[in-house]
Write a protein that holds these residues in place. Structure first.
Motif, PDB file in Angstrom:
ATOM      1  N   VAL A 140       0.836  -1.208   0.000  1.00  0.00           N
ATOM      2  CA  VAL A 140       0.000   0.000   0.000  1.00  0.00           C
ATOM      3  C   VAL A 140       0.869   1.255   0.000  1.00  0.00           C
ATOM      4  O   VAL A 140       0.637   2.197  -0.756  1.00  0.00           O
ATOM      5  CB  VAL A 140      -0.955   0.009   1.212  1.00  0.00           C
ATOM      6  CG1 VAL A 140      -1.644   1.358   1.354  1.00  0.00           C
ATOM      7  CG2 VAL A 140      -2.003  -1.099   1.067  1.00  0.00           C
ATOM      8  N   THR A 141       1.905   1.259   0.835  1.00  0.00           N
ATOM      9  CA  THR A 141       2.788   2.425   0.937  1.00  0.00           C
ATOM     10  C   THR A 141       3.430   2.755  -0.400  1.00  0.00           C
ATOM     11  O   THR A 141       3.369   3.903  -0.872  1.00  0.00           O
ATOM     12  CB  THR A 141       3.892   2.176   1.988  1.00  0.00           C
ATOM     13  OG1 THR A 141       3.288   1.872   3.245  1.00  0.00           O
ATOM     14  CG2 THR A 141       4.789   3.386   2.136  1.00  0.00           C
ATOM     15  N   PHE A 200       0.823   3.847  -3.223  1.00  0.00           N
ATOM     16  CA  PHE A 200       0.296   5.206  -3.076  1.00  0.00           C
ATOM     17  C   PHE A 200       1.358   6.256  -3.399  1.00  0.00           C
ATOM     18  O   PHE A 200       1.053   7.295  -3.988  1.00  0.00           O
ATOM     19  CB  PHE A 200      -0.265   5.399  -1.665  1.00  0.00           C
ATOM     20  CG  PHE A 200      -1.696   4.965  -1.536  1.00  0.00           C
ATOM     21  CD1 PHE A 200      -2.120   3.770  -2.084  1.00  0.00           C
ATOM     22  CD2 PHE A 200      -2.626   5.745  -0.876  1.00  0.00           C
ATOM     23  CE1 PHE A 200      -3.442   3.357  -1.980  1.00  0.00           C
ATOM     24  CE2 PHE A 200      -3.951   5.357  -0.772  1.00  0.00           C
ATOM     25  CZ  PHE A 200      -4.360   4.151  -1.327  1.00  0.00           C
ATOM     26  N   SER A 224      -1.179  14.810   0.767  1.00  0.00           N
ATOM     27  CA  SER A 224      -1.305  13.375   0.476  1.00  0.00           C
ATOM     28  C   SER A 224       0.031  12.665   0.637  1.00  0.00           C
ATOM     29  O   SER A 224       0.083  11.516   1.100  1.00  0.00           O
ATOM     30  CB  SER A 224      -1.847  13.178  -0.944  1.00  0.00           C
ATOM     31  OG  SER A 224      -3.135  13.745  -1.064  1.00  0.00           O
ATOM     32  N   ILE A 281       1.379   9.732   3.878  1.00  0.00           N
ATOM     33  CA  ILE A 281       2.106   8.470   3.776  1.00  0.00           C
ATOM     34  C   ILE A 281       3.443   8.544   4.498  1.00  0.00           C
ATOM     35  O   ILE A 281       3.808   7.650   5.264  1.00  0.00           O
ATOM     36  CB  ILE A 281       2.339   8.103   2.291  1.00  0.00           C
ATOM     37  CG1 ILE A 281       1.006   7.951   1.554  1.00  0.00           C
ATOM     38  CG2 ILE A 281       3.154   6.816   2.183  1.00  0.00           C
ATOM     39  CD1 ILE A 281       0.130   6.832   2.064  1.00  0.00           C
ATOM     40  N   MET A 287      -0.564   1.291   8.048  1.00  0.00           N
ATOM     41  CA  MET A 287      -0.504   2.131   6.856  1.00  0.00           C
ATOM     42  C   MET A 287      -1.745   2.003   5.957  1.00  0.00           C
ATOM     43  O   MET A 287      -2.207   3.008   5.398  1.00  0.00           O
ATOM     44  CB  MET A 287       0.749   1.835   6.047  1.00  0.00           C
ATOM     45  CG  MET A 287       0.950   2.792   4.881  1.00  0.00           C
ATOM     46  SD  MET A 287       1.116   4.525   5.391  1.00  0.00           S
ATOM     47  CE  MET A 287       2.807   4.548   5.964  1.00  0.00           C
ATOM     48  N   ALA A 346      -3.434   5.420   5.036  1.00  0.00           N
ATOM     49  CA  ALA A 346      -3.434   5.793   3.615  1.00  0.00           C
ATOM     50  C   ALA A 346      -4.759   6.401   3.168  1.00  0.00           C
ATOM     51  O   ALA A 346      -4.821   7.063   2.125  1.00  0.00           O
ATOM     52  CB  ALA A 346      -3.104   4.577   2.752  1.00  0.00           C
ATOM     53  N   SER A 392      -4.509   9.948   2.295  1.00  0.00           N
ATOM     54  CA  SER A 392      -3.783  10.322   1.080  1.00  0.00           C
ATOM     55  C   SER A 392      -4.770  10.477  -0.074  1.00  0.00           C
ATOM     56  O   SER A 392      -4.789   9.682  -1.024  1.00  0.00           O
ATOM     57  CB  SER A 392      -2.707   9.277   0.750  1.00  0.00           C
ATOM     58  OG  SER A 392      -1.915   9.706  -0.331  1.00  0.00           O
ATOM     59  N   SER A 433      -3.876  10.275  -3.777  1.00  0.00           N
ATOM     60  CA  SER A 433      -3.639   8.953  -4.367  1.00  0.00           C
ATOM     61  C   SER A 433      -4.939   8.381  -4.938  1.00  0.00           C
ATOM     62  O   SER A 433      -4.931   7.730  -5.991  1.00  0.00           O
ATOM     63  CB  SER A 433      -3.063   7.998  -3.315  1.00  0.00           C
ATOM     64  OG  SER A 433      -1.837   8.489  -2.812  1.00  0.00           O
TER      65      SER A 433
END
Length: 359
Positions: free
Chosen positions: A270-271, A274, A293, A297, A309, A313, A316, A319
């Motif tokens: 995911v990190t 994004f 955004s 993160i 996360m 997220a 964000s 993203s």
């Protein structure tokens, strides 16, 4: 607009019903949550709506910061729960109601913001992607995510409409819903400087730090540490570290440690996804939204861990705009991305409710 609100309402009802059915599919994994009255017994679904961090928010709402380590949780959400608990049957009902109302207001104004910048198609794509995202269910549970995102979007929308006082009020208040709100203020100030706004507006934006300054003063009086919300993170196994070192460490473990947990693997995926989306669409997203955004993160990653996360997220927002733009350019993507997200969401919330998964 009404169509999007209807979709959001149907989704919220559907995901709660699905998670309830999930309690019959997944065996409960007992933990310290009040949802587990005794080991090996069926969970209390109602109490499980405040699983994990939700229980900490309820504790603060009832007892205040009676333990310094709880200052890691920002005060606004439990304060609002405490206020509405006076007129509602229970703090959990208050928390769920606050989250639902905040969620709908967030969706309403985010949709308006999206239409102003990208039009209806991208707005629809972005909103649907966000509510189908696997951890979007936190927006309707006893968590501060919906309240925080509501304040973030109201601030960004007011900034967009050149209403600095309202942008500062909502931005400053957001820092009491989640400390990440400080970086929303930074992003708005940076955006104002980029747009060459006048000195008066900049002073107004800087004044948005006042709510957190007042809270810091109260911490100094009570605990003799105005920045206790920073040092309290150590009690939750977090410490300051270069976010890129954190990401690198996780990535190396994913690649070279076959026994690395699935949760951690999901965290790093995911990190990276994004961040890549933000970089790819940097020219398509307004500067303040893009900057915030990225902070959404990188700041959690700067605590030495990527744990939670997938939930963090959600802030964000740029993203999700990037995904909305990609779907607008490649319409076939939604037939792959949306069903996959929704299925994952159904499984993950069921695991979360039954005590298996932390985010």
């Amino acid at each position: 607009m009404s169509k999007i609100i209807k979709i959001a309402l149907i989704w919220s009802l559907g995901i709660v019903a699905l998670s309830y059915l999930g309690t019959y599919v997944f065996a409960p994994f007992a933990n310290s949550s009040p949802a587990f009255e005794a080991p090996n017994k069926r969970i209390n679904f109602y109490l499980a709506l405040a699983q994990w961090d939700g229980g900490n928010y309820l504790h603060i709402a009832k007892n205040g910061y009676d333990d310094g380590k709880l200052v890691a949780f920002a005060p606004l959400y439990p304060l609002v729960i405490m206020f509405f608990s006076w007129v509602l049957p229970s703090p959990i009902i208050a928390g769920v109601l606050i989250s639902h109302v905040s969620f709908l207001i967030f969706i309403f104004f985010f949709y308006k913001y999206l239409i102003l910048h990208w039009g209806k198609r991208v707005a629809n794509n972005t909103i649907i992607t966000l509510i189908f995202f696997p951890t979007a269910f936190f927006l309707i549970l006893v968590y501060s995510e919906a309240l925080f995102l509501m304040l973030v979007v109201l601030s960004l929308y007011a900034f967009d409409q050149k209403r600095p006082i309202m942008a500062a009020i909502f931005g400053g208040t957001s820092s009491l819903a989640r400390y990440l709100g400080v970086f929303l203020i930074v992003s708005i100030v940076a955006g104002a400087i980029r747009k060459k706004q006048n000195l008066k507006s900049l002073i107004v934006y800087f004044s948005a730090n006042l709510p957190l300054l007042i809270f810091s003063t109260l911490l100094f009086v009570t605990y003799h540490n105005p920045f206790l919300y920073l040092s309290a993170e150590a009690n939750w196994h977090r410490h300051i570290q270069n976010p890129f070192f954190t990401i690198e460490g996780y990535l190396l473990q994913v690649l070279f440690k076959p026994d690395f947990s699935q949760n951690n693997t999901y965290d790093v995926i995911v990190t990276l996804t994004f961040l890549v989306l933000l970089v790819a669409k940097i020219k398509k997203i307004p500067f303040s939204l893009w900057t915030f955004s990225a902070f959404a993160i990188l700041i959690p990653a700067s605590t030495g861990t990527l744990t939670s996360m997938p939930r963090y997220a959600l802030a964000s927002l740029g993203s999700f705009v990037a995904i909305g733009l990609l779907i607008d350019q490649n319409k076939w993507l939604k037939y792959i991305v949306w069903p996959a997200m929704l299925m994952a969401q159904g499984v993950i919330i069921s695991l979360f409710i039954t005590g298996h998964w932390i985010a």
